[in-house]
Design an enzyme around this catalytic site. Structure first.
Site, PDB file in Angstrom:
ATOM      1  N   ARG A  24      37.120  16.624  10.382  1.00 41.57           N
ATOM      2  CA  ARG A  24      37.852  16.754  10.643  1.00 41.57           C
ATOM      3  C   ARG A  24      38.194  16.395  12.167  1.00 41.57           C
ATOM      4  O   ARG A  24      37.818  17.080  13.109  1.00 41.57           O
ATOM      5  CB  ARG A  24      37.624  19.201  10.643  1.00 41.57           C
ATOM      6  CG  ARG A  24      36.990  19.583   9.702  1.00 41.57           C
ATOM      7  CD  ARG A  24      38.383  19.436   8.415  1.00 41.57           C
ATOM      8  NE  ARG A  24      38.364  20.844   7.389  1.00 41.57           N
ATOM      9  CZ  ARG A  24      38.792  20.723   6.598  1.00 41.57           C
ATOM     10  NH1 ARG A  24      40.603  20.134   6.657  1.00 41.57           N
ATOM     11  NH2 ARG A  24      38.709  21.941   5.794  1.00 41.57           N
ATOM     12  N   GLU A  52      41.959  24.228  -5.700  1.00 40.89           N
ATOM     13  CA  GLU A  52      41.434  23.724  -4.497  1.00 40.89           C
ATOM     14  C   GLU A  52      39.724  23.661  -5.711  1.00 40.89           C
ATOM     15  O   GLU A  52      39.021  22.712  -5.586  1.00 40.89           O
ATOM     16  CB  GLU A  52      41.622  24.922  -3.848  1.00 40.89           C
ATOM     17  CG  GLU A  52      42.453  24.531  -3.122  1.00 40.89           C
ATOM     18  CD  GLU A  52      42.461  23.324  -1.690  1.00 40.89           C
ATOM     19  OE1 GLU A  52      41.973  22.898  -2.751  1.00 40.89           O
ATOM     20  OE2 GLU A  52      43.920  23.515  -2.383  1.00 40.89           O
ATOM     21  N   GLU A  56      38.581  19.668  -5.410  1.00 44.54           N
ATOM     22  CA  GLU A  56      37.112  18.932  -4.097  1.00 44.54           C
ATOM     23  C   GLU A  56      36.088  18.792  -5.199  1.00 44.54           C
ATOM     24  O   GLU A  56      35.622  18.101  -4.912  1.00 44.54           O
ATOM     25  CB  GLU A  56      37.943  20.029  -3.486  1.00 44.54           C
ATOM     26  CG  GLU A  56      38.395  20.061  -2.445  1.00 44.54           C
ATOM     27  CD  GLU A  56      38.506  21.030  -1.182  1.00 44.54           C
ATOM     28  OE1 GLU A  56      38.087  21.844  -0.726  1.00 44.54           O
ATOM     29  OE2 GLU A  56      40.007  21.196  -0.842  1.00 44.54           O
ATOM     30  N   SER A  73      41.425  34.510  12.152  1.00 42.60           N
ATOM     31  CA  SER A  73      41.580  34.137  13.135  1.00 42.60           C
ATOM     32  C   SER A  73      42.729  35.080  14.306  1.00 42.60           C
ATOM     33  O   SER A  73      43.643  35.212  14.369  1.00 42.60           O
ATOM     34  CB  SER A  73      41.796  32.916  13.917  1.00 42.60           C
ATOM     35  OG  SER A  73      41.250  33.133  15.255  1.00 42.60           O
ATOM     36  N   GLU A  79      47.601  35.159   9.512  1.00 42.18           N
ATOM     37  CA  GLU A  79      46.920  34.195   8.232  1.00 42.18           C
ATOM     38  C   GLU A  79      45.922  34.953   7.511  1.00 42.18           C
ATOM     39  O   GLU A  79      45.270  34.823   7.881  1.00 42.18           O
ATOM     40  CB  GLU A  79      46.537  33.195   8.442  1.00 42.18           C
ATOM     41  CG  GLU A  79      45.822  32.289   7.675  1.00 42.18           C
ATOM     42  CD  GLU A  79      45.172  30.509   7.494  1.00 42.18           C
ATOM     43  OE1 GLU A  79      45.677  29.961   6.557  1.00 42.18           O
ATOM     44  OE2 GLU A  79      44.910  30.825   9.096  1.00 42.18           O
ATOM     45  N   GLU A 100      41.998  12.923   1.770  1.00 44.89           N
ATOM     46  CA  GLU A 100      41.453  14.164   1.546  1.00 44.89           C
ATOM     47  C   GLU A 100      40.083  12.591   1.235  1.00 44.89           C
ATOM     48  O   GLU A 100      40.030  12.129   0.286  1.00 44.89           O
ATOM     49  CB  GLU A 100      40.867  15.184   1.063  1.00 44.89           C
ATOM     50  CG  GLU A 100      41.785  16.071   1.114  1.00 44.89           C
ATOM     51  CD  GLU A 100      41.799  16.877  -0.045  1.00 44.89           C
ATOM     52  OE1 GLU A 100      41.650  18.551   0.744  1.00 44.89           O
ATOM     53  OE2 GLU A 100      41.895  17.164  -1.160  1.00 44.89           O
TER      54      GLU A 100
END
Length: 139
Positions: A24, A52, A56, A73, A79, A100
């Protein structure tokens, strides 16, 4: 934020989960997380979570349970996130996005929870998802 965040805690018949590892750049570190991503506006978050998981990890799941609705947050963004537990897994091929470079790690759910408790997993969606899944599974 126009997208919804989605996360998936996959759990196999033996009580293992699967984490996704990736670098990240915002943190300048390698992180282990549950499979997660975004659900575009107007898209069902569950359908995005299914996508996803397959992209992944390669897994599809026959049983899905919504385990959390979170705000990622709320002091800086509106969000909203949805976290699911995926069970009755079937293995298949991964299909990550071009950008990715992912690694998949199979480990007992209890060990993943210990990683949360030791601050080795710090991603908010992963922390919430793993702790809620463990509680629901009696761990």
């Amino acid at each position: 934020m126009r997208n919804k965040a989605t996360g998936v805690v996959p759990i196999d018949a033996e009580g293992n989960t699967y984490l996704v590892g990736q670098y990240r750049y915002t943190l300048n570190e390698y992180c282990w997380e549950i499979p997660e991503g975004g659900s575009p506006e107007g898209t069902d978050p569950l359908e995005s979570a299914k996508r996803e998981l397959q992209e992944e990890t390669g897994f599809t799941a026959a049983r899905w349970t919504t385990i959390a609705r979170i705000h990622t947050s709320n002091s800086v963004t509106d969000e909203e996130g949805f976290i699911y537990m995926a069970e009755e897994l079937t293995a298949g091929d991964t299909n990550p996005e071009e950008t990715e470079d992912l690694k998949v790690w199979k480990l007992p759910l209890k060990e993943a929870v210990q990683m949360v408790m030791d601050n080795r997993i710090t991603d908010a969606i992963s922390v919430a998802g793993l702790l809620k899944a463990a509680r629901l599974k009696g761990i």
